[in-house]
Structures are given as structure tokens and as C-alpha cells.
Design an enzyme around this catalytic site. Structure first.
Site, PDB file in Angstrom:
ATOM      1  N   ASN A  50       0.863  -1.186   0.000  1.00 53.33           N
ATOM      2  CA  ASN A  50       0.000   0.000   0.000  1.00 53.33           C
ATOM      3  C   ASN A  50       0.898   1.235   0.000  1.00 53.33           C
ATOM      4  O   ASN A  50       1.462   1.586   1.029  1.00 53.33           O
ATOM      5  CB  ASN A  50      -0.889  -0.035   1.255  1.00 53.33           C
ATOM      6  CG  ASN A  50      -1.725   1.223   1.406  1.00 53.33           C
ATOM      7  OD1 ASN A  50      -1.795   2.046   0.499  1.00 53.33           O
ATOM      8  ND2 ASN A  50      -2.366   1.368   2.566  1.00 53.33           N
TER       9      ASN A  50
ATOM     10  N   LYS B 242       0.086   4.218  -0.252  1.00 51.63           N
ATOM     11  CA  LYS B 242      -0.594   5.406   0.323  1.00 51.63           C
ATOM     12  C   LYS B 242      -0.397   6.599  -0.620  1.00 51.63           C
ATOM     13  O   LYS B 242      -0.288   6.397  -1.841  1.00 51.63           O
ATOM     14  CB  LYS B 242      -0.101   5.662   1.750  1.00 51.63           C
ATOM     15  CG  LYS B 242      -0.209   4.393   2.610  1.00 51.63           C
ATOM     16  CD  LYS B 242      -0.056   4.619   4.072  1.00 51.63           C
ATOM     17  CE  LYS B 242      -0.199   3.282   4.807  1.00 51.63           C
ATOM     18  NZ  LYS B 242      -0.096   3.394   6.254  1.00 51.63           N
TER      19      LYS B 242
ATOM     20  N   HIS C  27      -9.404   1.123   5.302  1.00 49.55           N
ATOM     21  CA  HIS C  27      -8.122   1.339   5.976  1.00 49.55           C
ATOM     22  C   HIS C  27      -8.345   2.281   7.163  1.00 49.55           C
ATOM     23  O   HIS C  27      -9.171   3.189   7.094  1.00 49.55           O
ATOM     24  CB  HIS C  27      -7.106   1.929   4.995  1.00 49.55           C
ATOM     25  CG  HIS C  27      -5.710   1.909   5.522  1.00 49.55           C
ATOM     26  ND1 HIS C  27      -5.265   2.829   6.433  1.00 49.55           N
ATOM     27  CD2 HIS C  27      -4.673   1.061   5.288  1.00 49.55           C
ATOM     28  CE1 HIS C  27      -4.004   2.542   6.736  1.00 49.55           C
ATOM     29  NE2 HIS C  27      -3.625   1.474   6.063  1.00 49.55           N
TER      30      HIS C  27
ATOM     31  N   GLU D 268      -6.755   4.719   8.172  1.00 48.69           N
ATOM     32  CA  GLU D 268      -6.593   6.142   7.848  1.00 48.69           C
ATOM     33  C   GLU D 268      -7.880   6.698   7.250  1.00 48.69           C
ATOM     34  O   GLU D 268      -8.254   7.843   7.505  1.00 48.69           O
ATOM     35  CB  GLU D 268      -5.397   6.318   6.887  1.00 48.69           C
ATOM     36  CG  GLU D 268      -4.072   6.128   7.619  1.00 48.69           C
ATOM     37  CD  GLU D 268      -2.954   5.523   6.786  1.00 48.69           C
ATOM     38  OE1 GLU D 268      -3.054   5.507   5.549  1.00 48.69           O
ATOM     39  OE2 GLU D 268      -1.964   5.055   7.397  1.00 48.69           O
TER      40      GLU D 268
ATOM     41  N   GLU E 168      -4.906  -4.872  10.812  1.00 43.37           N
ATOM     42  CA  GLU E 168      -3.911  -3.815  10.976  1.00 43.37           C
ATOM     43  C   GLU E 168      -4.174  -3.091  12.291  1.00 43.37           C
ATOM     44  O   GLU E 168      -5.009  -2.170  12.336  1.00 43.37           O
ATOM     45  CB  GLU E 168      -4.003  -2.812   9.814  1.00 43.37           C
ATOM     46  CG  GLU E 168      -3.709  -3.403   8.459  1.00 43.37           C
ATOM     47  CD  GLU E 168      -3.172  -2.352   7.485  1.00 43.37           C
ATOM     48  OE1 GLU E 168      -2.158  -2.630   6.857  1.00 43.37           O
ATOM     49  OE2 GLU E 168      -3.750  -1.259   7.387  1.00 43.37           O
TER      50      GLU E 168
ATOM     51  N   GLY F 182       2.852   2.488  10.868  1.00 42.22           N
ATOM     52  CA  GLY F 182       3.804   3.587  10.714  1.00 42.22           C
ATOM     53  C   GLY F 182       4.518   3.970  11.998  1.00 42.22           C
ATOM     54  O   GLY F 182       5.155   5.018  12.071  1.00 42.22           O
TER      55      GLY F 182
ATOM     56  N   SER G  49       3.816  -1.863  10.495  1.00 43.01           N
ATOM     57  CA  SER G  49       5.257  -1.961  10.725  1.00 43.01           C
ATOM     58  C   SER G  49       5.797  -3.353  10.418  1.00 43.01           C
ATOM     59  O   SER G  49       6.667  -3.868  11.119  1.00 43.01           O
ATOM     60  CB  SER G  49       5.606  -1.536  12.156  1.00 43.01           C
ATOM     61  OG  SER G  49       5.250  -0.172  12.359  1.00 43.01           O
TER      62      SER G  49
HETATM   63  P1  13P Z   1       3.237   0.513   7.699  1.00 38.55           P
HETATM   64  O1  13P Z   1       3.746  -0.766   7.095  1.00 38.55           O
HETATM   65  O2  13P Z   1       3.951   1.734   7.182  1.00 38.55           O
HETATM   66  O3  13P Z   1       3.158   0.444   9.192  1.00 38.55           O
HETATM   67  O4  13P Z   1       1.724   0.690   7.182  1.00 38.55           O
HETATM   68  C1  13P Z   1       0.861  -0.379   7.249  1.00 38.55           C
HETATM   69  C2  13P Z   1      -0.353  -0.033   6.499  1.00 38.55           C
HETATM   70  O5  13P Z   1      -1.089   0.866   6.877  1.00 38.55           O
HETATM   71  C3  13P Z   1      -0.634  -0.791   5.262  1.00 38.55           C
HETATM   72  O6  13P Z   1      -1.929  -0.565   4.814  1.00 38.55           O
END
Ligand code: 13P
Length: 252
Positions: free
Chosen positions: A9, A11, A97, A99, A169, A175, A215
Site C-alpha cells: 500500500n 498510500k 483502511h 486512515e 492492521e 507507521g 510496521s
Molecule cells: P506501515 O507498514 O507503514 O506500518 O503501514 C501499514 C499499512 O497501513 C498498510 O496498509
């Protein structure tokens, strides 16, 4: 036997040239090492789907989007429909997601609608669930995830459910560099599979793929993917480095 799957992803990152280079490097490295029993999905921002499409599809990898509209078509400025994604040869689409849940106020009901639009257009949803830190500290993670899974997905038929990929997740791991332990990941993955078993029976529960995200790196992927109910990963930051992403895709 469930096929393994690793999805990147991206983003809202990278300029056009960086995106072009990254996809080319990922494909080049994957072609050198790739195991054919792992599905690799690349989820760039919408404007880069075209370049990724050509590179990914011609080499046997999959293309994913990061979001989709709940609407079919019409006067919805800025929205992108599932049929448009399908026309772009998009195979998978991330839904719900954290976010989007947090920053764009997406509810479980929105997730359910988006899943419907995608399935109507033969795009496989990757449905994200996960608790925030406070919920975990209060011991609410099981109930939060049960609600997300059941309200987002349990209106589906058995056949539809078998098209779904679920991504666990934990929001506190995204992150942050604070990866869930293998125990924490396995515990929740097996809980989710148990929910699917209860509702849809053993065949669907055994079929459905459950990814870990948060992560996940080239260093810890192998341990996480060794857990019996972890079928792969949804990778954020580490998917922006070809080397790391390809290492993760081989960590089974
Ligand atoms: P990270 O791998 O940067 O922690 O992000 C995970 C994520 O949100 C994948 O959709």
C-alpha cells in the site's frame, strides 16, 4: 490450501518518476526471485495505476487500488467507481483502511457498501480491521474487531465471502515501528478466522486469506508469516523500497 499474498500500500506517496522507477524495480527484482505460490499486489495511488498496470499485469502480479466510491456513477465529484477500477484491470482494492476510517470518517456501513460495489465489478476487496491503542489497552480489541468484521462483511453470501481478503492492521502498529508480536497477530487472526467459521462454516474459514499489516518489515515478516493463520502482509512504508518489499514477498 490458501495462497499466500503480499500487498504493498503505497498510500499518497511518490512523484510520477519515483512511482515509475519503483514499479519497474519491484517487477525486475520479483522476476529474479519470485515464488509462484505467492500473490503479489501493488496498490499505488490512482494516477499511477496505469503505469503499474502495464508492468504488473504483463509480469503476472496484481494491481490494487486504495479506495473506491460507494456510488455506481453520477454527480459525485472526485469519486472513483468500482466499474472504473475494473476497467483499469484493477484486481484488488483496499477498503476501510484505518486512515480512511479516522480521517475520512468511514463507517462499517460504508465498508459494507464499498465491498458490494467491488464484488459487483469483480474486484476483490482487501478489508482492513484493527483496534486503536486505547481499545487494546482497555481489552476491547476482540469486540472492536468482531464489530468491524460482522458489520462490514457478514451480509455477504458464502461465495462472496470467499472472494474477500481481510487485513488485520492494529492502528497502534501502523507507521510506528511498533509491530504486533507474533502472538498478538496469531491471536487476532485466529479469532477472525473463528468468526468466519461460526458464520460461514469450515470451507470458507479455511479459504479466506487474512493479512497482517502494521510496521511489517523485511526483518520481521518471516516470523509473522510463519504463524498458522497469517497468510501474508499488507505493507505500508516498506513497500516503497523495492528491495524490502521483494524480501517481504519472499518471507514464507
Ligand atoms: P506501515 O507498514 O507503514 O506500518 O503501514 C501499514 C499499512 O497501513 C498498510 O496498509
Amino acid at each position: 490450501m490458501r495462497r499466500k499474498i503480499v500487498a504493498g500500500n503505497w498510500k499518497m506517496n511518490l512523484d510520477f518518476q519515483q512511482a515509475d522507477e519503483l514499479i519497474a524495480n519491484i517487477v525486475k527484482e520479483l522476476n529474479q526471485h519470485h515464488r509462484k505460490d505467492v500473490d503479489v499486489v501493488i496498490c499505488p495511488p490512482f494516477p499511477y495505476l496505469m503505469i503499474a498496470d502495464y508492468e504488473a499485469e504483463t509480469n503476472g502480479y496484481f494491481l490494487g487500488a486504495q479506495n473506491v466510491s460507494i456510488f455506481n456513477n453520477g454527480a459525485y465529484t472526485g469519486e472513483i467507481s468500482a466499474s472504473m477500477l475494473s476497467a483499469m484491470c484493477v484486481d484488488y482494492c483496499i477498503v476501510g483502511h484505518s486512515e480512511r476510517r479516522k480521517l475520512f470518517f468511514e463507517s462499517n456501513k460504508d465498508v459494507a457498501e464499498k465491498v458490494n460495489r467491488l464484488l459487483e465489478n469483480d474486484v476483490k476487496p482487501i478489508v482492513c480491521v484493527g483496534e486503536v491503542l486505547e481499545e487494546r489497552e482497555n481489552g476491547q480489541h476482540f469486540s472492536v474487531i468482531k464489530k468491524q468484521v460482522s458489520e462490514g462483511l457478514f451480509h455477504l453470501t458464502e461465495g462472496q465471502m470467499q472472494q474477500i481478503v481481510i487485513a488485520y492492521e492494529p492502528v497502534w502498529a501502523i507507521g510506528t515501528g511498533r509491530t504486533a508480536s507474533t502472538f498478538q497477530a496469531q491471536e487476532i487472526h485466529s479469532f477472525i478466522r473463528g468468526l468466519v467459521l461460526e458464520k460461514y462454516g469450515a470451507e470458507t474459514a479455511n479459504e479466506i486469506r487474512i493479512l497482517y499489516g502494521g510496521s511489517c518489515t523485511a526483518k520481521n515478516a518471516k516470523d509473522l508469516f510463519a504463524m498458522p493463520d497469517v497468510d501474508g502482509g499488507l505493507i505500508g512504508g516498506a513497500s516503497l523500497k523495492a528491495n524490502d518489499f521483494v524480501t517481504i514477498a519472499q518471507s514464507f
